[in-house]
Scaffold this motif. Structure first.
Motif, PDB file in Angstrom:
ATOM      1  N   ALA A   1      12.433   4.134   2.846  1.00 29.69           N
ATOM      2  CA  ALA A   1      12.018   4.207   1.443  1.00 29.69           C
ATOM      3  C   ALA A   1      10.963   5.295   1.249  1.00 29.69           C
ATOM      4  N   TYR A   2      10.054   5.403   2.227  1.00 28.04           N
ATOM      5  CA  TYR A   2       8.998   6.424   2.156  1.00 28.04           C
ATOM      6  C   TYR A   2       9.608   7.822   2.211  1.00 28.04           C
ATOM      7  N   ASP A   3      10.570   8.017   3.108  1.00 21.39           N
ATOM      8  CA  ASP A   3      11.225   9.320   3.228  1.00 21.39           C
ATOM      9  C   ASP A   3      11.950   9.692   1.938  1.00 21.39           C
ATOM     10  N   GLU A   4      12.631   8.722   1.347  1.00 17.42           N
ATOM     11  CA  GLU A   4      13.345   8.988   0.098  1.00 17.42           C
ATOM     12  C   GLU A   4      12.371   9.357  -1.015  1.00 17.42           C
TER      13      GLU A   4
ATOM     14  N   LYS B   1      11.161  12.931  -0.513  1.00 14.72           N
ATOM     15  CA  LYS B   1      12.213  13.882  -0.892  1.00 14.72           C
ATOM     16  C   LYS B   1      12.328  13.979  -2.407  1.00 14.72           C
ATOM     17  N   ALA B   2      12.172  12.838  -3.086  1.00 15.64           N
ATOM     18  CA  ALA B   2      12.281  12.824  -4.547  1.00 15.64           C
ATOM     19  C   ALA B   2      11.144  13.612  -5.187  1.00 15.64           C
ATOM     20  N   VAL B   3       9.932  13.457  -4.642  1.00 17.37           N
ATOM     21  CA  VAL B   3       8.789  14.208  -5.172  1.00 17.37           C
ATOM     22  C   VAL B   3       9.009  15.703  -4.970  1.00 17.37           C
TER      23      VAL B   3
ATOM     24  N   ARG C   1      -1.337   8.163   8.769  1.00 19.45           N
ATOM     25  CA  ARG C   1      -1.653   7.707  10.124  1.00 19.45           C
ATOM     26  C   ARG C   1      -0.785   6.535  10.566  1.00 19.45           C
ATOM     27  N   SER C   2      -0.225   5.808   9.613  1.00 18.86           N
ATOM     28  CA  SER C   2       0.549   4.606   9.936  1.00 18.86           C
ATOM     29  C   SER C   2       2.049   4.854   9.943  1.00 18.86           C
ATOM     30  N   GLU C   3       2.475   6.092   9.790  1.00 19.98           N
ATOM     31  CA  GLU C   3       3.910   6.368   9.707  1.00 19.98           C
ATOM     32  C   GLU C   3       4.680   5.803  10.889  1.00 19.98           C
TER      33      GLU C   3
ATOM     34  N   LEU D   1       0.828  -1.201   0.000  1.00 21.14           N
ATOM     35  CA  LEU D   1       0.000   0.000   0.000  1.00 21.14           C
ATOM     36  C   LEU D   1       0.869   1.259   0.000  1.00 21.14           C
ATOM     37  N   VAL D   2       1.915   1.252   0.827  1.00 20.98           N
ATOM     38  CA  VAL D   2       2.807   2.410   0.909  1.00 20.98           C
ATOM     39  C   VAL D   2       3.529   2.617  -0.418  1.00 20.98           C
TER      40      VAL D   2
END
Length: 254
Positions: free
Chosen positions: A150-153, A156-158, A138-140, A88-89
């Protein structure tokens, strides 16, 4: 009603037949289509249950029950809750990033068109799947370390992609000379907030929301019509600045 099977039975049939192939080791078109249908419904139920009960309070059995299949059948699609949350992420973060990368690489679009396209992509995602983005936020705190990284990267890329388009527009004289990172955060925040106030099937159509927010983003950063430099680079910018000073002096009778 005759001639149609209950949804639960259809899901069970899809789950049981999804592993069939065409005899050559490749999934048949029918089984692939069925798998996609089940997976989409699986993600929707998981998103709802995670939102209602929390990640820790939801079991794979709960998801299997909601989907109308057995837990062993569910394992064909996902092996654990962590894997499901990771899917999902990844869908929420990498999906728009791939689209944005393709957009900004186009040479037939100017910075204004690219900014409009960026807003259309991000808002388009938020109005079609707002629950998934809200779940992600909410699930961070519950994300595994590697998934958090991976989510943080991805975030940052966006942000870097949007800021790059704004820098391009500022350099070309199409956007006002603003701090590109701050402006990019503002654009992204406006787009993401849609997930909290937009309700599919409500009074506002997705198309109207996308168009209006794209116009707002461009309107907030674009130079006034007719007030753009004649060319690119410092010389063109200085020439435009001199024209502005001349205009100001005439107004003040200096």
């Amino acid at each position: 009603m005759t001639g149609s099977a209950p949804k639960g039975a259809a899901r069970k049939k899809a789950a049981s037949s999804a592993s069939r192939d065409d005899g050559a080791g490749k999934p048949s078109p029918i089984s692939t289509s069925r798998r996609e249908l089940v997976e989409n419904e699986l993600y929707e139920h998981a998103t709802r249950l995670f939102a209602e009960r929390g990640f820790a309070g939801t079991s794979l059995q709960d998801i299997a029950d909601a989907l109308g299949i057995t837990r062993p059948a569910l394992y064909y699609y996902v092996k654990s809750k962590d894997e499901l949350l990771a899917k999902l992420v990844t869908e929420v973060t990498d999906g728009p990033l791939d689209e944005l990368g393709g957009l900004v690489a186009r040479t037939d679009l100017d910075p204004v068109q690219k900014l409009r396209g960026i807003v259309e992509i991000v808002v388009g995602r938020r109005v079609t799947q707002p629950e998934r983005f809200r779940l992600l936020i909410r699930s961070e705190a519950e994300l595994p370390a590697e998934l958090t990284a991976a989510y943080d990267e991805s975030r940052k890329a966006v942000l870097k992609t949007i800021a790059g388009v704004l820098d391009e527009g500022i350099h070309a004289g199409r956007f006002r000379p603003v701090e590109s990172r701050v402006a990019a955060l503002g654009v992204l925040g406006m787009c993401n907030w849609v997930a909290w106030w937009f309700h599919p099937g409500g009074r506002d159509s997705p198309e109207a929301v996308i168009d209006q927010l794209a116009e707002m983003a461009v309107g907030a950063l674009q130079r006034a019509d007719g007030h753009v430099p004649e060319g690119e680079g410092p010389a063109a910018a200085v020439k435009m600045l001199r024209q502005d000073i001349d205009h100001l002096e005439r107004i003040l009778d200096l």
